[in-house]
Write an enzyme that holds these catalytic residues in place. Sequence first.
Site, short mmCIF file in Angstrom:
data_model
loop_
_atom_site.label_atom_id
_atom_site.label_comp_id
_atom_site.label_asym_id
_atom_site.label_seq_id
_atom_site.Cartn_x
_atom_site.Cartn_y
_atom_site.Cartn_z
CD GLU A 168 51.65 -30.18 19.90
OE1 GLU A 168 51.85 -30.86 18.90
OE2 GLU A 168 52.42 -29.88 20.82
CG ASP A 228 57.15 -32.24 23.25
OD1 ASP A 228 57.26 -33.49 22.70
OD2 ASP A 228 56.75 -31.39 22.45
CD GLU A 281 60.42 -31.92 18.60
OE1 GLU A 281 59.83 -32.59 18.70
OE2 GLU A 281 59.91 -30.63 18.73
C1 GCU Z 1 56.17 -32.04 19.84
C2 GCU Z 1 56.78 -31.70 18.34
C3 GCU Z 1 55.63 -31.76 17.33
C4 GCU Z 1 54.78 -33.01 17.44
C5 GCU Z 1 54.21 -33.29 18.75
C6 GCU Z 1 53.69 -34.63 19.00
O1 GCU Z 1 55.21 -31.08 20.09
O2 GCU Z 1 57.19 -30.43 18.50
O3 GCU Z 1 56.12 -31.69 16.09
O4 GCU Z 1 53.60 -32.98 16.35
O5 GCU Z 1 55.35 -33.27 19.47
O6 GCU Z 1 54.13 -35.36 19.49
O7 GCU Z 1 52.50 -34.75 18.70
#
Ligand code: GCU
Length: 685
Positions: free
Chosen positions: A292, A371, A399
Amino acid sequence: VGEGYKAWLRYPPLNLNQAKEYASWCGEIVIAASEPSAVLKNACEELANGIGSMLGTAPQIGGSGKLPRFLRITTGDLAELQGAMETAELEELGEEGYVLKTVREPGREYIAIAGRTDRGALYGAFHFLRLMQTGQSVNDLSVIEKPAAKLRMIDHWDNMDGSIERGYAGQSIFYRNGKFIMDRKRIRDYARMMAAVGLNAISINNVNVHETETRLITPELLPSAAAAADIFREYGVRLFLSVNFASPIPCGGLTTADPLDSGVRRFWAERAADVYRHIPDFGGFLVKADSEFQPGPFTYGRDHADGANMLAEALRLYGGIVIWRCFVYDCLQDWRDRKTDRARAAYDHFRPLDGKFADNVVLQIKNGPMDFQVREPASPLFGGLRQTNQILELQITQEYTGQQTHLCFLVPQWKEVLDFDTYASGEGSTVAKAATGELFDRPLGGIAGVSNIGDDSNWTGHLLAQANYYGYGRLIWRPELTAEQIADEWVRITFGLDPVVVATICRMLLDSWIIYEKYTSPLGVGWMVNPGHHYGPNVDGYEYSKWGTYHYADCRGVGVDRTVKTGTGYTGQYHDEVAARFEAIESCPDELLLFFHHVPYTHVLKSGKTVIQHIYDTHFEGAEQADKLVDAWRGLQGKIDEARYESALSRLQEQSKHAKEWRDVVNSYFLRKSGIDDEQGRTIY
Ligand code: GCU
């Protein structure tokens, strides 16, 4: 201090009947250790305060054992217990195990709270208090316990500006405006809460490491991190930090973060030395790399093993470890592309590297391949990696499970994950065994949970979400505990022993995950939430976005074909027994059907219902049951103090309202797509 602040350390006064037995043992605490450490002193203090508060009189600490009955805290070789217990049992206690044993000698009786180390004794002290909190007899104790997992960790996703990524309980308890708050009292209370449920490691900053947090490993911020570490240490908790893989550039003035570059290696060696000067028992680095948009070794044409091993080398000298996350996937996808499958990603990236990681590297794997959805199969990386240390990552913060506005007790979900049989070494090769390292005899292993804690006065926003944190700690200490046992224990500790209160809240907790699943995304598809903040229904919220495609609903059907035969091939990542079960529609469990298969709305489930009717029914039922949660709670009015009663009530009411929105949005969407009416003719908005 608001109601709820004391969480599972309330120690309310006990009624006379119970108190009598306890009082006979708790007049004094004898300490059989020459120089008690801070950990041991804290254990004694906790006992003294807890007992004092429950019984009205605090025991005398450091007494000489003159009373006919007393408590005796012992650490070290435990030779004195050898008559009373099997020697082999005592030898296997390890560093964190403990014994609670009623010892009877001529003229005196005592309850030994004993560990080979002071940390063991600390956990024993909390166990003893728990027996009193839950109203159990202590007259004939013979308890031996040690934790299943070595590393029992909490990951905070706290940012130094005070915000918490995916936090639903206020601001960070650690930071505000780019600085540490150093509310020592609050952090100490938090450390007590952790120790009480057996947790022994904490990472205090978000895995997405922003600019300020990048400097946590520099002289500017290390003293503050060290001050926090000092507090946690005294409760047996080791501190970890999330680090930015690209740190050598902003913090070292280098032009690269290439893990094979000698300047980069020197940078990390120096940072490690500095960290250990400040925090001698520092746990290590937690790393989200090439995930990400976080930086990582890919930029330099290196792989995850190159990256992790480089950091591991820097920490090795000091006994530190690298926790490297496997949450790596392509987040620039196209919904037309049916071959790229986010579920495959972690396995595809890390399985080929099995055996290439240093011994002080641990791969941290999310429970499912996606996730933290309300329902996912277990990640095939468990059982896929044989020569690599592993940690299971769970999400305590809700979440995707109602963000602490909805009640969703997650222990039953986590139990399914832990009990999931990977068949990696034949039957019985559970995820629990893979994660603890037992399955392949790994030197390191454990479980990490993303914290649901914030600075709200009750720590978790929803009062009942405390049960998730509590349950997480208890479960990973002893995965064989049932969800029922954990719920029962938490409710007694939190709300007292009134049988109606206990039965009602236990039922609410134990039903809540399935209720939540019913009115949200069906049959394992996941998501269907508003993008970004992830709260509330939006069936196509992510469907056409670059982050991945999750349900492929059209007028003909719904679900993702992840089979080897006609789909993405994901099922092939499991061992044969498991792969076969998921691959065939006939054997794929209903609750995961749409995770593995794309089917017409008229497909008949094992339950005998069609997929579309299942969607309608569960959404109507789920919303109704959310209403019933409110009724159940209302039945407790007067049996629970007003402040806590009201605070949970307002969340439950909000949930029941919001559950109807979920019901209507999801049902309408599928009515329109499928064109098939509800058999029962209910109104669909
Ligand atoms: C999920 C979450 C993010 C987080 C990511 C992770 O996608 O929405 O906020 O950073 O997990 O575990 O790195």
